[in-house]
Motif scaffolding. Sequence first.
Motif, mmCIF file in Angstrom:
data_model
loop_
_atom_site.group_PDB
_atom_site.id
_atom_site.type_symbol
_atom_site.label_atom_id
_atom_site.label_comp_id
_atom_site.label_asym_id
_atom_site.label_seq_id
_atom_site.Cartn_x
_atom_site.Cartn_y
_atom_site.Cartn_z
ATOM 1 N N VAL B 33 -64.292 22.309 41.765
ATOM 2 C CA VAL B 33 -62.923 22.231 42.302
ATOM 3 C C VAL B 33 -61.863 21.961 41.225
ATOM 4 N N PRO B 34 -62.049 20.958 40.351
ATOM 5 C CA PRO B 34 -60.997 20.710 39.356
ATOM 6 C C PRO B 34 -60.758 21.913 38.448
ATOM 7 N N PHE B 35 -61.850 22.625 38.094
ATOM 8 C CA PHE B 35 -61.683 23.807 37.247
ATOM 9 C C PHE B 35 -60.865 24.861 37.977
ATOM 10 N N TRP B 37 -58.742 24.445 40.379
ATOM 11 C CA TRP B 37 -57.346 24.015 40.487
ATOM 12 C C TRP B 37 -56.597 24.335 39.190
#
Lengths: 313, 294
Positions: B33-35, B37
């Motif tokens: 998820v962070p990637f 985003w």
Amino acid sequence: MTLLTEKRAPRAHDESRKIRGKVHLREHLMGWLFVGPFGIVFLAFLIAPLGYALYLSLFQKKLIGGTSFVLFDNYVKAFTDPSFLSGAWFVIRFSLVSIPLQIVIALAMALILDAVTTLFARFSRLMIFLPYAIPTVIGAVMWGFLYSKGFGPLTDIFGLFGATAPDFLSSDLIFYGLLNVVTWQWAGYYMIILYAALQGVDPSLYEAARMDGAGRWQVATRIKIPLIAPALILILVFSLIGTLQFFNEPQILRFLAAGTIGSDFTPNMYAYQQAFSLANFNYGSAISFALGGIVFICVYAFLFFTRKRRSFL
Amino acid sequence: MTDRTSLRAGARRPQRHLPLQILLGFLVIYFLVPFWWVIVNSSKDAPGLFGGGNTLWFTDQIDYLGNLKQLFTYDGGIYLRWILNSTLYAIAGGIGATVLAVMAGYGFAKYRFAARRFSFAIVLGALMVPATALVIPTFILFSRLGLTNTVWAVILPSLLNPFGVYLMHVYARDAVPDELLDAARVDGAGEVRTFIQIALPLMRPAVVTVLLLSAVASWNNYFLPLAMLSDNRLFPVTVGLGLWQGIASANNAGTTSLWSLIILGSLVSVIPLVIAFFSLQRHWRGGLSVGGLR
């Protein structure tokens, strides 16, 4: 055959002793030649700073009267300083929650990846490990964005259900916000170490257990986990050392959560503030040293209690 | 008998186990998820970033090139300098630490020299010393020597890698047979030549692992360069992005464009390590199991 070797053994030993005697000096020399360069770095960047920190921590600098020797006054001050104590209490509390959580998740993932052997499992293994390649600072920056009200998806996602999004940067939830960042960052790395250890286990052990009627669950808990206990202890020790020194993530999230994370949030941040913002190197060193002492005691206590398992030391 | 053959067949066939794979799918989403985003949001310009809208999906304007140009030209191209600094620190610190660790690990494993046990015990004890506890005193020592705010202030302390020594010691002890070394000596090879030509090739997986671990540690380092450096032209990318983050948070109104630089800057900074990890995967995985299992 046994007799023969027994007879021969002393003579062979004598001969090797003779040869050894000749090469003795040479072996000392070569050994130190190989170890020496590291030894120099070790003395210069570990022993010397440690000794110097200890020395500095025994002095106090005052506006009037200059620097004076105060013995353990700085330590007495540290262990009665609410800033240091609350920081130390936070990292201990955080370790007690975050380390078991990370290890359980890492162990579960390693066991799954050891059991499932599809292409997708191999892909997952890489993706789960990916955060380890990300600097902790960048990881904290990324999660900071995801948490923030302005850029983050939380508002949208919770809005769908008509709920207000939790603010992981608020003082109530920052513990969980940091817990998530740390788990995301390290669980994959621990998983890889455990996975590598699992791969080193002889598979015939599982077959034997299965023939004795053991199910998957029993194979995992009775055979796999005990066999990788040394790897588990290794990562426990490393995560303990790392978590007690907590600095990067809260330091970065501080910018986004100014009111929540103070400059004394963890002992390391407090030492940094004392040394570099207030130029109080004596007290900063004392805090560093006190923190080092806490780490040492925690790790040794842990190793002592797990000694039966034949730890890696 | 039938049981046995079916077991064997089971061992060879890929184990599918669907529920576990679905669980893995969710885990993968969480870790990515962070990637995702960052990848999505580094395509946006400032209005797209602040205009509300879906934060997990692209806007109509996808402008990677424009953002990249801005990233690499902002403040006289300081970002590229940070990347190059990080590369220098990672390579110098990584290679230096690895050379020292490989030699020391081999020395501890293969020579019975005076005070060997005692010194090795001290190295093991050093694994417990928190690295950050050393930063403040090292800073003061370096400032006495006039070394702070130079590249040496970052490179020299990262040469210390006791864990690497421990790993190499275990690996050299188990993977390099004494008989082979003795045979080389009998054939007249010197100690250094025996080390380079016989022992080193056998230790390769562990060497790659230690190299990768120390290079990553240097690349990721934040506390040490933060303390040591004050000239932002010497910063590694971690400290640089931290600096931008602080500036952007401090005055939200004036520097909205800095946010998109931070987002893209984070993305660009992780690409080199991700590539290094995946391309060297085959080489370092074997080495990792050493530390845990013996």
